[in-house]
Scaffold this motif. Structure first.
Motif, short mmCIF file in Angstrom:
data_model
loop_
_atom_site.label_atom_id
_atom_site.label_comp_id
_atom_site.label_asym_id
_atom_site.label_seq_id
_atom_site.Cartn_x
_atom_site.Cartn_y
_atom_site.Cartn_z
N MET A 1 0.78 -1.41 -0.12
CA MET A 1 -0.05 -0.15 -0.08
C MET A 1 0.86 0.98 0.23
O MET A 1 1.72 1.37 0.91
CB MET A 1 -1.01 0.02 1.09
N GLN A 44 -8.11 7.33 1.47
CA GLN A 44 -7.62 6.05 2.12
C GLN A 44 -8.21 4.92 0.79
O GLN A 44 -7.40 4.06 0.91
CB GLN A 44 -8.31 5.85 3.35
N LEU A 45 -9.46 5.06 0.58
CA LEU A 45 -9.71 4.19 -0.36
C LEU A 45 -8.93 3.89 -1.52
O LEU A 45 -8.92 2.74 -2.12
CB LEU A 45 -11.45 4.25 -0.67
N ARG A 47 -6.10 3.74 -2.07
CA ARG A 47 -4.69 2.93 -1.63
C ARG A 47 -5.37 1.31 -1.56
O ARG A 47 -4.33 0.58 -1.26
CB ARG A 47 -4.20 3.42 -0.29
N THR A 48 -6.55 0.97 -1.59
CA THR A 48 -7.10 -0.28 -1.42
C THR A 48 -7.63 -0.97 -2.73
O THR A 48 -7.70 -0.16 -3.71
CB THR A 48 -8.22 -0.45 -0.52
N PRO A 49 -7.73 -2.19 -2.79
CA PRO A 49 -8.29 -2.74 -4.08
C PRO A 49 -9.68 -2.57 -4.34
O PRO A 49 -10.31 -3.05 -5.08
CB PRO A 49 -8.02 -4.32 -3.77
N VAL A 50 -10.44 -2.03 -3.38
CA VAL A 50 -12.01 -1.72 -3.58
C VAL A 50 -12.34 -0.79 -4.73
O VAL A 50 -11.60 -0.05 -5.03
CB VAL A 50 -12.33 -0.90 -2.40
N THR A 51 -13.23 -1.44 -5.32
CA THR A 51 -13.57 -0.85 -6.87
C THR A 51 -14.88 0.25 -6.54
O THR A 51 -15.47 0.12 -5.59
CB THR A 51 -14.20 -1.92 -7.72
N LYS A 102 -9.10 6.36 -10.11
CA LYS A 102 -8.59 4.91 -10.64
C LYS A 102 -8.75 5.04 -12.10
O LYS A 102 -8.28 4.08 -12.58
CB LYS A 102 -9.05 4.03 -9.79
#
Length: 262
Positions: A1, A44-45, A47-51, A102
């Motif tokens: 991350m 923060q989001l 940096r995560t795999p959340v779509t 993204k």
């Protein structure tokens, strides 16, 4: 991350002024406070795999649960409904911001976003009806009466209002036209324009939106608690129902008298 992006850089990409300034592109609560909150979640989001689509579905769940929360009697249900509707608004902001950062914009996301708006507002109005009928989780179905029907009728009116707006884009797309701009929404008839300005001045139409309706419901829940009954909730539901069904033909007239379909 990796490291979280700088807020100013994130804001420039995720909150384009063209969208925020558009009359129909941003809810007033988003401009007033939620965009300040959402950007910190987005930071923060990303940096995560959340779509973005996952966030949009989360938004839908929060909106539907807001209506379901009204089955909980008393202030508890009203507070839960208002909080869930604020979460609905938060995720409605965050999903688009993450998508822009993204580069994951999709037709599916847009479709589910619009579906979520329909479901959330309709669910809240239906829950409003159950609350007015005193048919909560404790009271069971004994109170299922005309108030539930009024909630259902209000939900139908709210869906028709949203559909009449969205169908403008459908009609224009099938005609091979670009999306209508803000200027095309102005009525060509001076009479209709005057009525529209009058309605806009009082902004009473906003109560047909789930976010505003949840706040109205929260306010009347305190009145219910003070009076020991549900008469304030019933009066509020009756008023929102009347406003909704006055707006349905008025909104249709506004669309047909503007340049949106030309």
């Amino acid at each position: 991350m990796g490291a979280a992006p700088v807020l100013e850089e994130l804001r420039e990409v995720c909150q384009p002024q063209a969208k925020l300034a558009s009359r129909n592109g941003e809810h007033w609560a988003g401009r007033l406070y939620m965009r300040r909150v959402s950007l910190r979640f987005t930071r923060q989001l990303v940096r995560t795999p959340v779509t973005p689509d996952q966030l949009t579905w989360t938004m839908v769940v929060c909106g539907v649960l807001s209506g379901a929360a009204l089955l909980v009697p008393g202030l508890t249900g009203a507070v839960l409904a208002a909080l869930l509707m604020q979460l609905f608004l938060l995720f409605d902001c965050v999903d688009g911001e993450v998508a822009r950062w993204k580069g994951q914009n999709s037709a599916t996301g847009i479709y589910v976003d619009r579906l979520g708006a329909y479901l959330a507002d309709a669910a809240l109005m239906i829950g409003f009806g159950f609350r007015a009928a005193e048919s909560g989780l404790v009271g069971g179905w004994a109170g299922f009466n005309g108030w539930v029907s009024l909630g259902l009728a209000t939900a139908l009116g709210v869906v028709l209002l949203k559909a009449s707006t969205d169908l403008v884009d459908v009609a224009r797309a099938r005609r091979g036209l670009a999306v209508a701009d803000d200027e095309s929404t102005a009525p060509r008839s001076q009479g209709v324009a005057s009525l529209r300005r009058l309605a806009a001045a009082f902004k009473i139409h906003r109560v047909t939106n789930g976010i505003e309706a949840s706040l109205v419901l929260l306010a009347v829940a305190f009145a219910d608690a003070a009076t020991g009954g549900v008469e304030p909730t019933r009066w509020a539901l009756a008023a929102i129902a009347a406003i909704t069904w006055l707006m349905v033909p008025a909104h249709l007239l506004s669309i047909l008298s503007s340049s949106r379909l030309r």
